[in-house]
Design an enzyme around this catalytic site. Sequence first.
Site, PDB file in Angstrom:
ATOM      1  N   GLY A 176      14.272  -3.569   6.207  1.00  0.00           N
ATOM      2  CA  GLY A 176      15.594  -3.975   6.721  1.00  0.00           C
ATOM      3  C   GLY A 176      15.508  -5.133   7.694  1.00  0.00           C
ATOM      4  O   GLY A 176      16.410  -5.311   8.527  1.00  0.00           O
ATOM      5  N   ILE A 227      19.677  -5.649  13.365  1.00  0.00           N
ATOM      6  CA  ILE A 227      18.639  -5.255  14.317  1.00  0.00           C
ATOM      7  C   ILE A 227      17.261  -5.646  13.779  1.00  0.00           C
ATOM      8  O   ILE A 227      16.393  -6.129  14.517  1.00  0.00           O
ATOM      9  CB  ILE A 227      18.708  -3.741  14.605  1.00  0.00           C
ATOM     10  CG1 ILE A 227      20.068  -3.386  15.206  1.00  0.00           C
ATOM     11  CG2 ILE A 227      17.588  -3.314  15.550  1.00  0.00           C
ATOM     12  CD1 ILE A 227      20.349  -1.891  15.297  1.00  0.00           C
ATOM     13  N   THR A 281      20.036   6.485  15.058  1.00  0.00           N
ATOM     14  CA  THR A 281      21.231   6.239  15.855  1.00  0.00           C
ATOM     15  C   THR A 281      21.572   7.445  16.716  1.00  0.00           C
ATOM     16  O   THR A 281      21.236   8.581  16.365  1.00  0.00           O
ATOM     17  CB  THR A 281      22.408   5.935  14.898  1.00  0.00           C
ATOM     18  OG1 THR A 281      23.636   6.056  15.615  1.00  0.00           O
ATOM     19  CG2 THR A 281      22.477   6.933  13.753  1.00  0.00           C
ATOM     20  N   ASP A 282      22.302   7.194  17.810  1.00  0.00           N
ATOM     21  CA  ASP A 282      22.781   8.320  18.631  1.00  0.00           C
ATOM     22  C   ASP A 282      23.936   9.056  17.950  1.00  0.00           C
ATOM     23  O   ASP A 282      24.339  10.125  18.410  1.00  0.00           O
ATOM     24  CB  ASP A 282      23.199   7.843  20.034  1.00  0.00           C
ATOM     25  CG  ASP A 282      24.360   6.864  20.031  1.00  0.00           C
ATOM     26  OD1 ASP A 282      24.794   6.430  18.939  1.00  0.00           O
ATOM     27  OD2 ASP A 282      24.857   6.540  21.131  1.00  0.00           O
ATOM     28  N   GLU A 283      24.471   8.484  16.862  1.00  0.00           N
ATOM     29  CA  GLU A 283      25.611   9.135  16.192  1.00  0.00           C
ATOM     30  C   GLU A 283      25.221  10.478  15.576  1.00  0.00           C
ATOM     31  O   GLU A 283      26.083  11.297  15.272  1.00  0.00           O
ATOM     32  CB  GLU A 283      26.216   8.207  15.135  1.00  0.00           C
ATOM     33  CG  GLU A 283      26.695   6.900  15.750  1.00  0.00           C
ATOM     34  CD  GLU A 283      27.559   6.064  14.829  1.00  0.00           C
ATOM     35  OE1 GLU A 283      28.207   6.620  13.934  1.00  0.00           O
ATOM     36  OE2 GLU A 283      27.571   4.836  15.025  1.00  0.00           O
ATOM     37  N   TYR A 324      27.849   8.536   7.201  1.00  0.00           N
ATOM     38  CA  TYR A 324      26.749   7.707   7.732  1.00  0.00           C
ATOM     39  C   TYR A 324      25.863   8.515   8.668  1.00  0.00           C
ATOM     40  O   TYR A 324      24.643   8.603   8.476  1.00  0.00           O
ATOM     41  CB  TYR A 324      27.311   6.477   8.469  1.00  0.00           C
ATOM     42  CG  TYR A 324      26.294   5.805   9.370  1.00  0.00           C
ATOM     43  CD1 TYR A 324      25.166   5.186   8.843  1.00  0.00           C
ATOM     44  CD2 TYR A 324      26.448   5.796  10.767  1.00  0.00           C
ATOM     45  CE1 TYR A 324      24.219   4.587   9.668  1.00  0.00           C
ATOM     46  CE2 TYR A 324      25.509   5.200  11.598  1.00  0.00           C
ATOM     47  CZ  TYR A 324      24.402   4.600  11.043  1.00  0.00           C
ATOM     48  OH  TYR A 324      23.462   4.014  11.863  1.00  0.00           O
ATOM     49  N   LYS A 328      21.921   9.760   8.305  1.00  0.00           N
ATOM     50  CA  LYS A 328      20.868   9.400   9.264  1.00  0.00           C
ATOM     51  C   LYS A 328      20.242  10.662   9.862  1.00  0.00           C
ATOM     52  O   LYS A 328      19.029  10.728  10.070  1.00  0.00           O
ATOM     53  CB  LYS A 328      21.435   8.513  10.375  1.00  0.00           C
ATOM     54  CG  LYS A 328      21.821   7.107   9.953  1.00  0.00           C
ATOM     55  CD  LYS A 328      20.671   6.261   9.431  1.00  0.00           C
ATOM     56  CE  LYS A 328      19.656   5.881  10.485  1.00  0.00           C
ATOM     57  NZ  LYS A 328      18.654   4.915   9.961  1.00  0.00           N
TER      58      LYS A 328
HETATM   59  P1  NAD Z   1      22.355  -3.710   8.901  1.00  0.00           P
HETATM   60  O1  NAD Z   1      23.366  -3.077   7.993  1.00  0.00           O
HETATM   61  O2  NAD Z   1      22.732  -4.929   9.653  1.00  0.00           O
HETATM   62  O3  NAD Z   1      21.036  -4.070   8.078  1.00  0.00           O
HETATM   63  C1  NAD Z   1      20.464  -3.208   7.155  1.00  0.00           C
HETATM   64  C2  NAD Z   1      19.394  -3.983   6.393  1.00  0.00           C
HETATM   65  O4  NAD Z   1      18.765  -3.072   5.491  1.00  0.00           O
HETATM   66  C3  NAD Z   1      19.942  -5.139   5.567  1.00  0.00           C
HETATM   67  O5  NAD Z   1      19.126  -6.272   5.734  1.00  0.00           O
HETATM   68  C4  NAD Z   1      19.880  -4.613   4.150  1.00  0.00           C
HETATM   69  O6  NAD Z   1      19.711  -5.642   3.174  1.00  0.00           O
HETATM   70  C5  NAD Z   1      18.694  -3.689   4.208  1.00  0.00           C
HETATM   71  N1  NAD Z   1      18.763  -2.617   3.201  1.00  0.00           N
HETATM   72  C6  NAD Z   1      19.809  -1.787   2.932  1.00  0.00           C
HETATM   73  N2  NAD Z   1      19.514  -0.971   1.916  1.00  0.00           N
HETATM   74  C7  NAD Z   1      18.233  -1.271   1.531  1.00  0.00           C
HETATM   75  C8  NAD Z   1      17.352  -0.758   0.546  1.00  0.00           C
HETATM   76  N3  NAD Z   1      17.745   0.214  -0.283  1.00  0.00           N
HETATM   77  N4  NAD Z   1      16.117  -1.281   0.444  1.00  0.00           N
HETATM   78  C9  NAD Z   1      15.707  -2.277   1.288  1.00  0.00           C
HETATM   79  N5  NAD Z   1      16.516  -2.818   2.224  1.00  0.00           N
HETATM   80  C10 NAD Z   1      17.750  -2.324   2.350  1.00  0.00           C
HETATM   81  O7  NAD Z   1      21.888  -2.548   9.874  1.00  0.00           O
HETATM   82  P2  NAD Z   1      21.508  -2.613  11.418  1.00  0.00           P
HETATM   83  O8  NAD Z   1      22.753  -2.548  12.224  1.00  0.00           O
HETATM   84  O9  NAD Z   1      20.560  -3.740  11.629  1.00  0.00           O
HETATM   85  O10 NAD Z   1      20.754  -1.229  11.586  1.00  0.00           O
HETATM   86  C11 NAD Z   1      19.351  -1.128  11.333  1.00  0.00           C
HETATM   87  C12 NAD Z   1      18.912   0.303  11.564  1.00  0.00           C
HETATM   88  O11 NAD Z   1      19.197   0.681  12.909  1.00  0.00           O
HETATM   89  C13 NAD Z   1      19.612   1.326  10.677  1.00  0.00           C
HETATM   90  O12 NAD Z   1      18.682   2.300  10.289  1.00  0.00           O
HETATM   91  C14 NAD Z   1      20.695   1.920  11.573  1.00  0.00           C
HETATM   92  O13 NAD Z   1      20.995   3.249  11.195  1.00  0.00           O
HETATM   93  C15 NAD Z   1      20.002   1.857  12.917  1.00  0.00           C
HETATM   94  N6  NAD Z   1      20.890   1.742  14.096  1.00  0.00           N
HETATM   95  C16 NAD Z   1      21.890   0.810  14.147  1.00  0.00           C
HETATM   96  C17 NAD Z   1      22.672   0.679  15.286  1.00  0.00           C
HETATM   97  C18 NAD Z   1      23.753  -0.380  15.405  1.00  0.00           C
HETATM   98  O14 NAD Z   1      24.492  -0.397  16.400  1.00  0.00           O
HETATM   99  N7  NAD Z   1      23.880  -1.313  14.461  1.00  0.00           N
HETATM  100  C19 NAD Z   1      22.457   1.521  16.370  1.00  0.00           C
HETATM  101  C20 NAD Z   1      21.425   2.471  16.292  1.00  0.00           C
HETATM  102  C21 NAD Z   1      20.641   2.558  15.158  1.00  0.00           C
END
Ligand code: NAD
Length: 356
Positions: free
Chosen positions: A8, A13, A133-135, A158, A162
């Site tokens: 990802g 992130i 995530t904290d969710e 979602y 997670k």
């Molecule tokens: P995002 O949606 O911006 O990015 C997700 C990335 O994963 C993308 O680049 C996408 O192409 C890739 N992806 C999706 N499905 C895929 C697959 N099957 N195979 C390979 N790549 C794949 O997400 P984000 O906001 O950067 O979040 C990243 C991680 O952090 C996630 O696991 C999310 O649950 C966690 N998280 C996010 C937040 C937030 O506020 N955004 C907070 C806490 C935790």
Amino acid sequence: MARIIVTGGAGFIGSALVRHLIDSGHDVLNFDKLTYAGDVRSVSSAADSPRYRFVRADICDARAVKAAIADFRPTRIMHLAAESHVDRSINGPGEFIHTNLIGTYTMLEAARAYWQQLGNAERDAFRFLHVSTDEVYGSLGEDGLFTETTPYDPSSPYSASKAGSDHLAKAWQRTFGLPVVVSNCSNNYGPFHFPEKLIPLTILNALDGRDLPVYGKGENVRDWLYVEDHARALDLIAERGRPGETYNVGGRNERRNIDVVHTICDLLDRLRPREGSHRDLVRFVTDRPGHDARYAIDATRLETELGWRAHEDFDSGIEKTVRWYLDNEWWWRPLRDRYDGERLGMVPAGNAPRAA
Ligand code: NAD
């Protein structure tokens, strides 16, 4: 220096993490399917490095995952790839179940097979960081904070997916001994954030003079963390976190959604004035079904055990973020053309849960 697979790494992130790891001197393989949320332009500053590689593939594809691991021989795997937008999980949960559960299972199994055949020293040093995530903890009332022992109580497809993936990660540590560490972080914001989430959507709608939709009365509280602070935390947790443990990540920056939107409006009134205030564009819209009231993180373990501190507070981070969107239309304009902010995540009338 470590050899790190980031899944990802073209997302919000993940791209901040890849940029941080390359700047820190590590070798990085970015493994990403490039869904609608992934964009290689987000890592263009790292892509010229001879220490950066990219594989476009799906984490559910066991053969592709196995080949990438065998070829790159990582000392760490940092697993971020996921479907991440709550509203999309309401419209179509299937993709979330597939990617977040089957994908995490596939990553864990491939990591286990690789880790088992390493020599003793390499096995001890190897880490699999599962980023979450904290969710997963559900919703808080007016008081209290999520700690690492708060029971799981997810509300959306979602957060449920997670939560399930966190349980898989922990089980692979307890059952197979794979050195897994889990991190649970609050809401992130900052540069390269896909314009479907509250903060970038508000900035871009305001720049266009369009309505600024706020769910319900805007009373929901989130604990905001600047994405680069999260990237540093993840690096630290993967390097020094104890296998089998969870680390909560948060910046102690609670804000009501309406206050977040008003802050963005006030910054734009100063940086990009229009006739009248940007606050005039705010529109309250039907709430998200199952919308959690409040999230807030107790990050004491991360702070005391690993010495992490957030560098940005909300006021400094949000100003940086607004300025970044003003200066980087090259990045967001093509994404905005693909998704221009239509409402997602509504349950058809009559199917929504009744208030308790
Ligand atoms: P995002 O949606 O911006 O990015 C997700 C990335 O994963 C993308 O680049 C996408 O192409 C890739 N992806 C999706 N499905 C895929 C697959 N099957 N195979 C390979 N790549 C794949 O997400 P984000 O906001 O950067 O979040 C990243 C991680 O952090 C996630 O696991 C999310 O649950 C966690 N998280 C996010 C937040 C937030 O506020 N955004 C907070 C806490 C935790």
